[in-house]
Design an enzyme around this catalytic site. Structure first.
Site, PDB file in Angstrom:
ATOM      1  CE  LYS A 187      42.072 -19.348  69.259  1.00  0.00           C
ATOM      2  NZ  LYS A 187      43.134 -19.840  69.465  1.00  0.00           N
ATOM      3  CG  ASP A 235      50.198 -16.377  82.100  1.00  0.00           C
ATOM      4  OD1 ASP A 235      49.857 -15.715  82.499  1.00  0.00           O
ATOM      5  OD2 ASP A 235      48.980 -16.081  81.020  1.00  0.00           O
TER       6      ASP A 235
END
Length: 797
Positions: A554, A645
């Site tokens: 990332k 989530d």
């Protein structure tokens, strides 16, 4: 009263794992930087004590005449040595050597050396041997350059000797550095029968450093079974890390482990092979005895049966649960598997913690299971009165303990380093792809295994790169601001303060330094970019090659200082999570911009895409997937981390079929239709959210349980439709508001065709209870799912 204090200590002392942990054991020990003092360095002789004495044997340093030079020339039989003494037992993992450079005037260096070492528990000096049972280690080819040799196995030493050797007689000078870490464990030694031979291949514990004496029984030392290295697949080829025994007349292998102090033992972990096709099965059962003094062993014996696995030949950790036994010595007897000719073991670890022996007198009996108290009656009745007071105090303390444990159930503090993975694996094949069953006692504890965190890709990446979602585990403390996330909710809330609960700025804001870890700094030039995977919350995500493994990288660039701070906090929090069913952070690159976060690469992409590409998946595979996810979530629960989530899109599948918890900023773009946009500012997974999370802004492990119930529904529905597919987003919000006002949903997700009725009624439906306290814990869900793994072929619908 001392016994009560002792019981308090046993109850609240967190377990650690007695194991040789090598992942962060490569620190410079101090020859170069002089942390090792001159008086700690000695030698067998010196050519000139002032100019070439042992005090000058410091790598990367030029002092005196440039190095230590022994008085005599060196050959293959020489006994000259350089000795380094430590104040405590120390783990040595590598040795660096240099010759005598002396500003270009030096000409002497060692071409090879041996290592000898000693510690107080050894009766004599031991010699290091590599995986090929060789003692000689190659050294230098010139006088200037340093050569660092990593040892095939770590050694535990109080004193270490570097012994230069040469095939031809020559003058030698040396500078050295040693690398490792302090030995913090309490194991003193283990005893075991020597391993056997097979067709000229040795399965001996040849690194054992205790009393050998050409005896078939090894005593007083440490070897392969406690060196921090586990064996690889195919024990008959990759045999170096394994100790193997042929079936004896009595059909078992006996081991004894002695510690330097009393330990409160809760589990024993044994790494074993299971190559049943080659008659090398895992052990079938085990018996464990305990002693507090090494002489008298308790009559209360632990018996453990290990179910036979004829599906997977992968080596595995097997955990023997022990109910908090206090011991200094543990004797283990392992029985051979049925019709198995061999038993192979590569490592043994203990889940245990220190017991404060100062609280115990010699006349205090440490109970095995039941304690019996006797009172001698005196004429004045004083003893009886004292007994009554003691009894009532004991009851009060017991009530307090039970109350505290009950209260801590939902609000646990962050757990200590969990134990190695004791999983059993049953391979399930779906059209050529593989998913693993994981069956493990107390899996929520087992973060450290991971044990070696092996993350080597074994399958090629799918050509559909959009199927891969960026690992970005979203976790947050239970302590959140209870602010509604939608307009129209009654209460004095400032709408300007509403923020995205899934953003990194919010989800990591509650974590102090206690939840963070220092991640390895990886050299940027070690990363070879292979392809672009996608776009994450902070920047691009690339697939890169890092030495012999593939990783997801990332990038962070072009954002505000606040976002950079959030990114740093995110990767440090994620780095503290270590579990086989949680995606791992490998390291970082922070020295230059852009900052990089290197994460485990999951070649089979997100779970939803994976299931959609395998429509023939069966109920047993669905149960296996749910069991693995429950194991990872139970671990997060034990750490008091909240995910926020949980959904199939936010789980990943690696090349070996392991399913792992993750959370991708990118998933919210890949599956944007599954999120509800709030005021044009941020999106929420309302179809997976608990009513109190959406309407009150209360996120907890209980709200995660709600989301996991929906995720299980997804999995058993084969991800063919989104939850409440016949309802609009506004209808879903109204459905949750109905629960808030009436205590029940107007519409509940119905049982998927592939989901067993028992599982739906007993595990999925309770996840959607109105009261969060009535929802099951992830620990309980995991245990129930495990029980179904064994019975799944016979489940009735």
């Amino acid at each position: 009263m001392k016994l009560l204090l002792y019981l308090f200590g046993v109850t609240f002392h967190s377990n650690t794992v007695v194991a040789l942990e090598l992942r962060e054991c490569s620190h410079q020990l101090g020859m170069s930087n002089r942390k090792i003092r001159d008086e700690q360095i000695s030698a067998s002789s010196s050519f000139d004590l002032q100019s070439t004495g042992p005090q000058h044997a410091r790598a990367h340093q030029e002092s005196g005449s440039g190095a230590w030079c022994p008085k005599n020339q060196i050959n293959s039989l020489s006994k000259e040595w350089l000795q380094i003494s430590f104040s405590v037992d120390t783990v040595i993992t590598s040795v660096e050597t240099q010759g005598r450079f002396d500003d270009g005037r030096g000409m002497e260096y060692a071409t090879a050396f041996k290592i000898q070492y000693w510690r107080p528990s050894l009766n004599a000096w031991a010699s290091y041997k590599d995986d090929f049972e060789l003692e000689t280690i190659p050294a230098n080819n010139d006088t200037e350059h340093a050569i660092r040799r990593h040892l095939d196995r770590a050694i535990i030493a109080r004193r270490i000797r570097i012994v230069p050797v040469s095939n031809s007689t020559r003058t030698v000078c040396m500078r050295v550095e040693v690398f490792g870490c302090p030995f913090d464990d309490s194991l003193v030694f283990y005893n075991v029968d020597q391993g056997d031979l097979q067709s000229g291949i040795s399965y001996h514990d040849f690194s054992y450093d205790g009393n050998l004496a050409n005896s078939p029984h090894l005593t007083g030392g440490i070897g392969k079974l406690y060196d921090g290295e586990v064996g690889k697949n195919n024990v008959f080829v990759n045999h170096h890390k394994w100790v193997g025994w042929r079936r004896k007349r009595n059909g078992n292998v006996k081991l004894a482990f002695e510690f330097s102090e009393l330990r409160n033992i809760s589990g024993i972990l044994i790494h074993t092979s299971n190559e049943f096709k080659k008659s090398a099965k895992a052990f079938s059962s085990a018996t464990v005895l305990f002693s507090i003094n090494g002489k008298d062993f308790s009559d209360t014996i632990v018996h453990f049966n290990n179910p036979e696995d004829t599906e997977s030949e992968v080596p595995r950790w097997i955990r023997i649960p022990v109910n908090n036994r206090i011991a200094k010595v543990a004797k283990i007897r392992l029985n051979f598997g049925t019709d198995s000719d061999w038993l192979f073991i590569s490592e043994v670890n203990f889940e245990s913690n220190h017991t404060n022996i100062e609280l115990l007198n010699d006349d205090v009996v440490i109970p095995d299971s039941v304690s019996y108290f006797s009172v001698t009656e005196h004429d004045d009745g004083t003893s009886m009165f004292a007994f009554i007071i003691f009894f009532f105090m004991f009851l009060i303390v017991a009530v307090i303990i039970l109350t505290v444990l009950y209260r801590k159930r939902e609000y646990r503090v962050k757990a200590s380093s969990p134990s190695p993975n004791a999983k059993r694996e049953i391979l399930l094949t779906i059209d050529g792809n593989t998913i693993k069953h994981h069956v493990s006692p107390s899996t929520y504890q087992m973060a450290r295994d991971n044990l070696q965190n092996a993350l080597i890709e074994k399958m090629p990446m799918s050509p559909i790169i959009s199927d891969y979602a960026e690992p970005d585990i979203s976790v947050c403390s239970d302590v959140t601001a209870n602010t509604p996330l939608l307009y129209g909710i009654d209460g004095p809330y400032d709408t300007q303060k509403r923020s995205n609960p899934l953003s990194s700025m919010v989800k990591y804001s509650d974590y102090g330094e206690v939840y963070c870890t220092t991640l390895p700094e990886i050299a940027r030039d070690k990363l070879i970019c292979v392809s672009r995977i996608g776009q994450g919350e902070f920047g691009e995500v690339d697939l890169c090659q890092l030495e012999n493994r593939k990783v997801a990288v990332k990038k962070l660039h072009g954002i505000s200082q606040a976002d950079e701070f959030s990114f740093h906090r995110e990767i440090r929090v994620l780095g503290s999570l270590k579990h086989p069913n949680v995606v791992e952070v490998v390291g970082v690159c922070t020295i230059q911009k852009p900052i990089l976060c290197i994460m485990e690469y999951m070649e089979n992409g997100d779970l939803k895409s994976y299931i959609l590409k395998n429509p023939t998946i069966q109920t047993s595979q669905c149960i296996s997937i749910c069991t693995q996810l429950a194991a990872g979530l139970a671990y997060l629960e034990s750490c008091n981390f909240v995910h926020r989530d949980i959904a199939a899109r936010n789980c990943l599948v690696d090349g070996e079929g392991n399913v792992k918890i993750a959370d991708f900023g990118m998933a919210r773009s890949l599956y944007s239709q599954e999120y509800y946009k709030v005021e044009g500012k941020f999106v929420l997974p309302i179809r997976w959210m608990a009513w109190e999370a959406l309407l009150l802004g209360k996120f907890s492990t209980a709200s995660d349980v709600w989301g996991f119930g929906v995720t299980m529904w997804e999995i058993f529905s084969l991800c063919s439709e989104k939850p409440y597919s016949d309802m609009t987003d506004d209808d879903v919000v109204e459905n949750l508001q109905s629960m808030s006002s009436t205590g029940s949903l107007k519409q509940v997700l119905s049982r998927p065709r592939m989901c067993p009725s028992k599982l739906y009624n007993e595990q999925i439906l309770p996840c959607w209870n109105y009261e969060s306290s009535r929802r099951p814990s992830f620990e309980n869900v995991h245990l129930h799912l495990q029980s179904l793994v064994h019975t799944s072929p016979h489940i009735h619908f």
